[in-house]
Design a protein around this motif. Structure first.
Motif, PDB file in Angstrom:
ATOM      1  N   TYR A 215       0.847  -1.187   0.000  1.00  0.00           N
ATOM      2  CA  TYR A 215       0.000   0.000   0.000  1.00  0.00           C
ATOM      3  C   TYR A 215       0.885   1.240   0.000  1.00  0.00           C
ATOM      4  N   THR A 218      -1.833   6.854   1.393  1.00  0.00           N
ATOM      5  CA  THR A 218      -3.292   6.942   1.210  1.00  0.00           C
ATOM      6  C   THR A 218      -3.922   5.587   0.878  1.00  0.00           C
ATOM      7  N   GLU A 220      -5.551   1.961   1.216  1.00  0.00           N
ATOM      8  CA  GLU A 220      -6.402   1.402   2.270  1.00  0.00           C
ATOM      9  C   GLU A 220      -7.179   0.209   1.739  1.00  0.00           C
ATOM     10  N   TYR A 221      -7.787  -0.535   2.652  1.00  0.00           N
ATOM     11  CA  TYR A 221      -8.740  -1.592   2.313  1.00  0.00           C
ATOM     12  C   TYR A 221      -9.897  -1.428   3.287  1.00  0.00           C
ATOM     13  N   ARG A 222     -11.026  -0.949   2.786  1.00  0.00           N
ATOM     14  CA  ARG A 222     -12.143  -0.626   3.661  1.00  0.00           C
ATOM     15  C   ARG A 222     -12.727  -1.881   4.318  1.00  0.00           C
ATOM     16  N   GLY A 260      -2.253   2.948   8.584  1.00  0.00           N
ATOM     17  CA  GLY A 260      -2.050   1.583   8.126  1.00  0.00           C
ATOM     18  C   GLY A 260      -2.409   0.498   9.121  1.00  0.00           C
ATOM     19  N   ALA A 299      -6.564   0.484   7.598  1.00  0.00           N
ATOM     20  CA  ALA A 299      -6.733   1.936   7.654  1.00  0.00           C
ATOM     21  C   ALA A 299      -5.807   2.616   6.644  1.00  0.00           C
ATOM     22  N   PRO A 300      -6.173   3.802   6.157  1.00  0.00           N
ATOM     23  CA  PRO A 300      -5.328   4.502   5.188  1.00  0.00           C
ATOM     24  C   PRO A 300      -3.912   4.719   5.726  1.00  0.00           C
TER      25      PRO A 300
END
Length: 319
Positions: A215, A218, A220-222, A260, A299-300
């Motif tokens: 990643y 910015t 992310e994986y919602r 993260g 998280a971002p």
């Protein structure tokens, strides 16, 4: 007012499979800002041709409507303090219908230090509901570095399973690049597979191949579930071999300066990304129930980048 997007459809499908009542699902949606009639339609559609379920939906719609005005005031107060991005993500996870998941014994060994094949792994934290364990020292710094360098030039945009077809799709909720390794494809990978299988107390052959994800800032994986929703047609493609996923181990290959974390929004928990550490979570019990509290996300990343290695474990031999 929120919309019934893909995340809400997944939530509805999962709760139907878990045996939640139409009443509880409608009320949960109302508490999250839906109008009672819109919630009733969404639940009715998910129940499909189940006439008994449809009758239940109609019976509870009126009682849900009476709660709508009080719920909308509370939702408005919360919404005034939330950002647009968190509101979009929050809608997917805000309501969990009150169904009972039976927590049985986690298979991971007890103790503060676990001998995992060839390495001692420290236990930093255990949580019972959901079943989450945080580890340190799963990989050495040199092993983390080797895994990153092996993967850096082979990355492709990550995908997720299409619930209708079972195919792998690129979606905006998952902004990462990744690569898969065949289980035991060389001595280095085989050693990691054996170590992780020992740590998770699961047969090596029940594990999927290791996946490496990267990643950027910015990225992310919602919030999502790792298991395959049993009622969705596309899931059958993936459960035909090896059965359902039962647990996950996420290993952090680098330190992330800011952000993260692995988040469990419905449990109010987050795990910071620290090199060599890992988070284990289990979401299917011996009765084959699926745990709604296992909803999780990445998280971002707010500074730097993030590298992780993921191992998913199935009910039985996979591959």
């Amino acid at each position: 007012m929120p919309e019934v997007d893909a995340a809400w459809e997944e939530w509805l499908s999962s709760n139907v499979v878990r045996g939640c009542s139409p009443d509880s699902m409608i009320e949960a949606m109302v508490r999250s800002g839906f109008a009672a009639d819109a919630a009733s339609v969404a639940v009715h559609r998910t129940l499909g041709q189940n006439s008994a379920g449809a009758a239940s939906v109609a019976a509870v719609a009126a009682s849900a409507a009476s709660a709508a005005s009080a719920a909308s005031a509370a939702v408005a107060a919360v919404a005034s303090t939330a950002s647009a991005a968190s509101a979009a993500t929050g809608a997917a996870r805000a309501a969990v219908a009150p169904c009972t998941y039976q927590y049985d014994a986690v298979p991971v060994a007890r103790g503060n230090v676990i001998r995992a094949y060839d390495r001692d792994v420290r236990v930093l934290m255990r949580c019972e509901r959901p079943q989450v364990i945080v580890f340190a020292d799963v990989l050495s710094p040199d092993e983390c570095g080797e895994m990153i360098e092996r993967s850096r030039h082979r990355l492709k945009r990550s995908t997720t399973v299409n619930p209708a077809t079972g195919q792998e799709d690129v979606i905006r909720n998952r902004t990462s690049e990744g690569i898969w390794y065949q289980r035991g494809e060389d001595p280095f990978i085989e050693r990691l597979d054996r170590r992780i299988a020992s740590l998770m107390n699961s047969p090596v052959e029940n594990g999927e191949g290791l996946q490496i994800l990267h990643y950027d800032t910015t990225g992310e994986y919602r919030p999502h579930f790792d298991y395959f929703p049993p009622d969705q047609p596309g899931s059958a493609v993936h459960t035909a071999q090896g059965g359902q996923r039962v647990a996950t181990l996420v290993v952090y290959l680098n330190d992330v300066a800011d952000g993260g974390e692995t988040i469990f929004p419905d449990a109010g928990m987050s795990v910071a990304a620290m090199q060599g550490g890992a988070v284990y979570f289990r979401y299917m019990n011996g009765q084959r129930q699926l745990d709604p509290l296992s909803l999780h996300g990445g998280a971002p990343v707010l500074a730097g980048d993030k590298w992780i290695m993921t191992k998913w474990v199935r009910e039985r031999a996979y591959g």
